[in-house]
Scaffold this active site. Structure first.
Site, mmCIF file in Angstrom:
data_model
loop_
_atom_site.group_PDB
_atom_site.id
_atom_site.type_symbol
_atom_site.label_atom_id
_atom_site.label_comp_id
_atom_site.label_asym_id
_atom_site.label_seq_id
_atom_site.Cartn_x
_atom_site.Cartn_y
_atom_site.Cartn_z
ATOM 1 N N ASP A 1 -2.508 -10.853 -1.782
ATOM 2 C CA ASP A 1 -3.000 -10.343 -0.500
ATOM 3 C C ASP A 1 -4.527 -10.165 -0.587
ATOM 4 O O ASP A 1 -5.075 -10.030 -1.677
ATOM 5 C CB ASP A 1 -2.341 -8.980 -0.253
ATOM 6 C CG ASP A 1 -2.513 -8.458 1.158
ATOM 7 O OD1 ASP A 1 -1.620 -8.693 1.981
ATOM 8 O OD2 ASP A 1 -3.544 -7.802 1.431
ATOM 9 N N HIS B 1 -6.103 -7.579 0.160
ATOM 10 C CA HIS B 1 -6.365 -6.200 -0.273
ATOM 11 C C HIS B 1 -5.702 -5.924 -1.617
ATOM 12 O O HIS B 1 -4.682 -6.530 -1.949
ATOM 13 C CB HIS B 1 -5.808 -5.202 0.751
ATOM 14 C CG HIS B 1 -6.387 -5.320 2.120
ATOM 15 N ND1 HIS B 1 -5.810 -6.104 3.112
ATOM 16 C CD2 HIS B 1 -7.497 -4.767 2.662
ATOM 17 C CE1 HIS B 1 -6.542 -6.005 4.217
ATOM 18 N NE2 HIS B 1 -7.574 -5.206 3.975
ATOM 19 N N HIS C 1 0.822 -1.222 0.000
ATOM 20 C CA HIS C 1 0.000 0.000 0.000
ATOM 21 C C HIS C 1 0.854 1.270 0.000
ATOM 22 O O HIS C 1 0.309 2.363 -0.140
ATOM 23 C CB HIS C 1 -0.930 0.027 1.216
ATOM 24 C CG HIS C 1 -1.915 -1.099 1.257
ATOM 25 N ND1 HIS C 1 -2.739 -1.401 0.196
ATOM 26 C CD2 HIS C 1 -2.190 -2.024 2.224
ATOM 27 C CE1 HIS C 1 -3.493 -2.457 0.519
ATOM 28 N NE2 HIS C 1 -3.174 -2.847 1.735
ATOM 29 N N ASP D 1 -4.001 -12.506 4.382
ATOM 30 C CA ASP D 1 -5.172 -12.014 5.112
ATOM 31 C C ASP D 1 -6.487 -12.360 4.409
ATOM 32 O O ASP D 1 -7.566 -12.016 4.894
ATOM 33 C CB ASP D 1 -5.073 -10.502 5.403
ATOM 34 C CG ASP D 1 -4.660 -9.681 4.190
ATOM 35 O OD1 ASP D 1 -4.557 -10.250 3.085
ATOM 36 O OD2 ASP D 1 -4.447 -8.459 4.347
#
Ligand SMILES: [Zn+2]
Ligand SMILES: [Zn+2]
Length: 365
Positions: free
Chosen positions: A165, A167, A128, A253
């Protein structure tokens, strides 16, 4: 054929933390290493621990401007907030962030020089992070710094970054959006879900047009549907692109017990995901494959998923090893029908749009 795999580990990784009540807990990295030590997967024959140095600052500046880095350092020393409120600074964090980036550079360097064939940096995958902003627990983008190092020091022109991931890999996507670095991200997508980007129609611009592939998935996506999407889109895109190295952001995650994401993967799905990608690396780029960490907020599931993945890189599998089988989840989830329908729609759309684009780009490259 599998050569030695390096597990990158520096004690400074433990400084990359945001306090005892924050979801990001670096101890998961140490737990994965401890599990592998007790399995014998780090005994030096097919897997070993390699201690990386902190990043060379000039390498860091290839992605993050000097003034931004100085600003992050000041904010960390003053224990100030680094983003909108998710990523609080503290004096050790800056050192930890530099060690995470240094490990990703060390990983690709060792792969390129043939010191080892595969590498895993559990402290990396900070996808990110943007060039001039910290976001979502990510201070510096170690993946992007490793890509710049490969381009500048080794002259690579076809680098693939796969991001699985839970996200969207928004920082990585934005850094390479106008370049022919292949970026593929599978992630939960939906109203209000962080970071909000990652739609199918974001395909890159200019020189990068066609080299950015998003697979936005609904909450509750299980192992089978996730792997279906991966096999249908990520695998043919990688084969068409013929990368010189694959960097895999292996945040876990998306695990069904993760408190933040809401996807439905198990350790079996993650093991298969790394097995497939490891195989593609052997097929397309002499096995040059670096895995980095990322999200993973159920500490136990994260450390088990990473240990199983690395054991696979070092040539071991649950089929022939009961001790690895014992690390797996016992449950298996099944998505409801509406989720399957949505994943199917995403696959069909990207089969029609993304795959022909990559194939055409490579034919005329
Ligand atoms: Zn291998
Ligand atoms: Zn994540």
């Amino acid at each position: 054929m599998t050569g030695a795999a390096a597990f990158l580990y520096n004690d400074d990784f433990m400084l990359y933390q945001f306090g005892p009540r924050h979801p990001f807990q670096p101890v998961r990295e140490k737990m994965a290493m401890d599990a592998l030590l007790s399995l014998g997967s780090l005994d030096g024959s097919s897997g070993k621990v390699v201690v990386p140095a902190s990043v060379d600052m000039e390498q860091l500046y290839s992605v993050h401007p000097r003034e931004f880095v100085a600003d992050v350092e000041r904010t960390c020393l003053a224990s100030g907030m680094l983003d909108q409120g998710d990523t609080p600074g503290n004096p050790g964090l800056f050192t930890g962030a530099l060690s995470a980036v240094g490990a990703s550079v060390r990983g690709v360097q060792g792969i390129m020089t043939g010191e080892f064939e595969h590498a895993f940096n559990p402290a990396g995958g900070l996808h990110h992070a943007h060039p001039t902003s910290v976001s979502g627990f990510c201070v510096f983008n170690d993946i992007a710094v490793a890509v710049r190092y490969l381009q500048r020091e080794h002259g690579l022109e076809r680098i693939a970054v796969v991001d699985t991931d839970g996200h969207h890999g928004d920082g990585t996507e934005s850094i390479f959006y106008r370049e022919s670095v292949l970026t593929i991200s599978l992630h939960r997508f939906g109203r209000g879900f962080f970071p909000g980007s990652g739609s199918m129609e974001d395909r890159g611009e200019d020189e990068g047009r066609g080299y950015n592939i998003n697979l936005p998935l609904p909450a509750g996506t299980d192992d089978n549907l996730y792997l279906q999407a991966y096999r249908a889109i990520a695998v043919p895109a990688l084969r068409a692109y013929q990368p010189e190295i694959i960097i895999h952001q292996f945040g876990v995650d998306g695990h069904y017990r993760d408190p933040l994401v809401g996807l439905g993967l198990t350790t079996r799905g993650y093991a298969e995901l790394s097995r497939i990608t490891h195989g593609i690396a052997h097929e397309t780029c002499d096995g040059r494959y670096m895995v980095v960490g990322g999200g993973g907020y159920n500490i136990d599931a994260t450390s088990r998923s990473w240990a199983i993945m690395f054991a696979g890189l070092s040539g071991r599998s649950a089929e022939d090893d009961g001790r690895i089988a014992a690390l797996h989840d016992q449950e298996q989830l099944m998505s409801p029908e509406a989720v399957a329908t949505e994943v199917d729609r995403v696959i069909r759309r990207q089969e029609e749009a993304a795959i022909p684009m990559v194939e055409k780009l490579i034919r005329f490259a």
